[in-house]
Each structure stands twice: as C-alpha cells, then as structure tokens.
Design an enzyme around this catalytic site. Structure first.
Site, PDB file in Angstrom:
ATOM      1  N   GLY A  39      38.927 -53.592  16.686  1.00 32.22           N
ATOM      2  CA  GLY A  39      37.959 -54.055  16.599  1.00 32.22           C
ATOM      3  C   GLY A  39      37.579 -55.564  15.830  1.00 32.22           C
ATOM      4  O   GLY A  39      37.782 -56.480  15.516  1.00 32.22           O
ATOM      5  N   GLY A 114      50.469 -48.852   9.379  1.00 35.78           N
ATOM      6  CA  GLY A 114      51.563 -49.400  10.106  1.00 35.78           C
ATOM      7  C   GLY A 114      52.107 -50.311   8.814  1.00 35.78           C
ATOM      8  O   GLY A 114      51.255 -51.169   8.060  1.00 35.78           O
ATOM      9  N   HIS A 449      16.735 -81.415  31.856  1.00 38.84           N
ATOM     10  CA  HIS A 449      15.803 -82.391  31.384  1.00 38.84           C
ATOM     11  C   HIS A 449      14.584 -80.657  31.121  1.00 38.84           C
ATOM     12  O   HIS A 449      14.239 -80.947  32.500  1.00 38.84           O
ATOM     13  CB  HIS A 449      15.234 -83.733  31.480  1.00 38.84           C
ATOM     14  CG  HIS A 449      13.884 -83.680  30.678  1.00 38.84           C
ATOM     15  ND1 HIS A 449      14.008 -84.134  29.693  1.00 38.84           N
ATOM     16  CD2 HIS A 449      12.728 -83.560  31.399  1.00 38.84           C
ATOM     17  CE1 HIS A 449      12.210 -84.186  29.006  1.00 38.84           C
ATOM     18  NE2 HIS A 449      12.168 -83.690  30.018  1.00 38.84           N
TER      19      HIS A 449
END
Length: 470
Positions: A39, A114, A449
């Site tokens: 994440g 990595g 509305h």
C-alpha cells in the site's frame, strides 16, 4: 535459478499495486517487491490515515459547535491516543485489503529491498536472504519521501515530517507549519481544530500557491478566522529543537528577522523522489532533478524499464499514480502481444487536486491566471455557497465554485472550488473535461435539488450571465 515473470513492479503504493492488478487481469505473470508495507506511503502513512485524523477533527469541531445546530454537548473532549489509534487501524485494514487483492489476482509478493541489477534483472534482499528475479519488463514505482530542511533534520520529537505528525508523541500547544501546500494545510487544519495554536509560514506570496488566486485568498481569510496565523513572503532562516520545543528564526517580507518559539514544527516543503540506490544509474535511466523521465505511457529511455507515480514528478498524487499504473500495465501487455488492449496517454490537465482541510479545496485544469497566460480569452463564472440552500441548511455556507471557459469555443478550461464536500464534487468537472464537454452541455444538465453541487451548475451559468440564485 531466478524466478521469472512478465512484469516486476518495484514498490506497492497506489501506483505499484494497481499496475500489478491490471497487468494480472491482462494475463501477465506479475511480481511486486515492497520493502515496508503493501500500500506504500499513501495507504499506510499518507492519504488514508490523514483523512481518518481529519474526520476525527471534523467531528470534534461539530461537537464544540453543537449549539449552532440546536444541540448540546457537555464538555466535549478527546483522547489523542485514541484518535491516532483509529487512524492506524484504518490504515491497517486497508493494508490487509491490498494483501487480499494481491492474492486474489495471483500477484507474487516479494518482501525486501529491491535493486535493478541489469536489464530485466532485479535482486531482493531481506535480512541475510537474497532472491533473484527476472522479467521482460520492470515498473519503478518507488514513490517519494518528505524533504528535510537542510539545516534542521526532523527528529520525530519536536521537528516533524508528515509521518511524525500522524503519530504525535504529544499534542502540540503552539505549532509551526512550514509550507502551505496540501500536506501543510491539512495538518494545520487538523491540529487547529483539535485546539493547537497554529502558525503557517510560506515563502511565496500566498498560501496554496498552485490553486487559483481567489481560492488562496479565501483560504487565508478562513484559516485566519479560525485562529491561525498566516505569514506569506516569509522565509525560515533557522530552526532548532530545544528541551521544551523549537526556536524558529523567521525573515519577513520587509526583511525583518524575528525569533519565535513553538512547542512543535511540521516541515511540509515538498518531497524527494526515491530514485537512489535502485540501479537506475547503471542502466542509464534518465532523470530530471531526481525524478525519472517518462513518456505519456510510463516508458523511460531504457527499453523494458517503466516508471509511474511520485517518482516521475508532479503532480504528486495517489490517483495520478494509480492511473499511470493502469496505463503502463496496458502498454506492457500490448508490447507483449495483447491486441485487445488500447492504452491511452496520460493527460495531466485532467488530474484533479484535492486538499481535505476545513474548508476543503478542489480543482482541475487551468486557473484563471494560467488560462490568460496561455493566451485564452476567458469567461469566468463564480457562485458562492451562501446562495445554495443545501449549504445553508448544513451550516456550511462559506465557500464558492469558480469555472473558467474559453470564450471562443466554450471549452471548460478549469474549475476551482472551496467549501464543504468539494473534494467529492470536483469529479463532475473532471468527467466534463475528459468528455470535452462545453458550457452548453453543462448548462443543459439537470442537477439534483437540494445539493451543494447545484453551485457547480450556477457557476457555469454565471460565466454566461445566467445565474439564477444570486
């Protein structure tokens, strides 16, 4: 033997994990590499947990202003620890969700640091274990980190980055916020609503400088009304932590230097791309001030190396990263022989910007000033929330919508909004720009509305002298 894939994604933020999912959907064998938590910063330390904090501050604000709604709350209070704990649980829930998505989409997850070691080669190190991976294509989605002041490194105690500000060791009593972009203003809003005395320092001539000038002016007035001190054209000369707080040396627009003391300081002066020590230099990947240079599909100058998200430069937004991830994944699938996918190049002019402060700010496209600089003859419409029934009923009548049109063609050049729920409403204008809608279609659209979004309609009408409620 190395593990072999069609695509390796380095970094699992909102760009990386979305790219991995889309590539898997298109039939590619995909791996994702993450050194911290799935994440990335956005989900764990940025977009999501900050919104949880801001929601707590919003509820607390309503509690302390309950009388305005005919309600009473006896001695409203809060527990900072519980507020922070809620935000961390929200982040944890979404982190678990990304793990589930990786499993569902058969994306191999490799935890560790990595490094690209050669063309199509990537090494992952975790502790004393090294895993070798190979792939035809690699997407770099390593994101960015907070920029430190060169003369005052964040210590997590008194001098904070956004990451420290999300898990504060104590509630600030007198807070200095350095920088007035989205991150700075959001934290200023949160801590101000929770009771801190807040000062914002900005080097440029107005806060939120990327926004339309009228929005900046409105926000200055509103934040000042809420008790904040706003200092523009002001530089920070020195910042030092003390046993009881921080001491700041500030140079004002008149050149006068003053010293002020605060309990804490948040440094929100921008970000630094995470491009160091991942192997880009060895391959000759071109960068510009640290950011990786790409085309509209995420391609770099090196065949098989792609880049998306914050690591590629402005705007540094999660939704921009996610969209780039989809584009790059589709372009890679096409390069690998998929004839059914048709990627589109990223149009940065249609990327919305949102600031989740109180009041909220949202925008897309050109500001009025930028449109004029670009040579457009413009028609500008503006409609205040005080003319909107829903906003008045909500007790949120402070704000406005501003639209900028090309006077010759009716093209919607930009939209700028400040007030309640505008971060939700901006998508209407984003869709309009994506569909190349003109003023005619917007005028003929029926808006429900009562909704605050009716202000969007009225702003369009106002640009052509047809506003109905003001």
């Amino acid at each position: 033997m190395a593990d072999t894939y069609d695509l390796i994604v380095l970094g699992s933020g909102p760009g990386g994990y979305v790219a991995a999912i889309r590539a898997s959907q298109l039939g590619l064998k995909v791996a994702i590499v993450e050194r911290e938590r799935l994440g990335g910063i956005c989900l764990n330390w940025g977009c999501i947990p900050t919104k949880a904090l801001l929601r707590s501050a919003e509820v607390y604000h309503y509690m302390t202003h309950a009388a305005q709604y005919g309600l009473s709350v006896e001695k409203p209070s809060f527990s900072l620890d519980k507020v922070v704990d809620r935000s961390r649980k929200v982040a944890g829930q979404l982190n678990a969700g990304v793990k589930g998505l990786m499993k569902k989409n058969k994306v191999a997850v490799h935890e560790g640091v990595g490094t690209i070691t050669g063309k199509g080669k990537l090494s992952v190190v975790q502790g004393d274990k090294t895993t070798e991976l190979t792939a035809k294509h690699i997407i770099v989605a390593t994101g960015a980190r907070a920029r430190d002041l060169p003369f005052a490194k964040a210590d997590g105690e008194r001098i904070w980055t956004y990451r420290h500000a999300m898990v504060p060791p104590a509630m600030p009593t007198k807070l200095l916020v350095i920088g007035s972009g989205a991150i700075g203003v959001e934290f200023a809003s949160f801590y101000n609503d929770m009771g801190a005395e807040v000062t914002i320092v900005e080097m440029l001539d107005r806060i939120m400088p990327v926004e339309d000038a009228e929005v900046s002016d409105f926000m200055t007035k509103q934040l000042t009304k809420f008790g904040m001190t706003i200092k523009t054209k002001t530089g920070l000369e020195k910042l030092e932590a003390t046993a009881s707080g921080v001491k700041a040396t500030i140079k004002g627009p008149d050149g006068k230097v003053e010293t002020a003391e605060f309990s804490h300081a948040i440094v929100a002066i921008g970000i630094v791309p995470n491009t160091e020590n991942i192997g880009l230099e060895k391959l000759g990947v071109e960068t510009d001030r640290g950011h990786i240079k790409t085309d509209g599909y995420g391609r770099t100058n090196v065949d098989g190396i792609w880049a998306i998200g914050d690591v590629t430069g402005a705007p540094w937004l999660a939704h921009k990263a996610s969209h780039e991830g989809v584009i790059a994944a589709e372009a890679i699938a096409q390069a690998l022989g998929n004839k059914d996918v048709h990627p589109h190049a990223m149009d940065k002019g249609n990327i919305p910007g949102c600031t989740y402060s109180r009041p909220q700010v949202a925008s897309v496209g050109l500001t009025e000033a930028k449109a004029k600089e670009a040579g457009y003859e413009v028609k500008v419409g503006k409609f205040p929330f005080i003319g909107n029934g829903k906003a008045i009923a909500l007790g949120e009548a402070e704000g406005f919508v501003k639209t900028v049109f090309d006077a010759k063609t009716g093209e919607l050049l930009g939209a700028h909004m400040v007030g309640a729920e505008v971060t939700e409403m901006i998508q209407g204008y984003v869709v309009a720009r994506q569909l190349e809608t003109t003023e005619a279609e917007l005028m003929e659209t029926v808006f429900a509305h009562p909704t605050i979004s009716e202000s969007m309609h009225e702003s369009v009408l106002a640009a052509y002298g047809r506003a109905l409620h003001i």
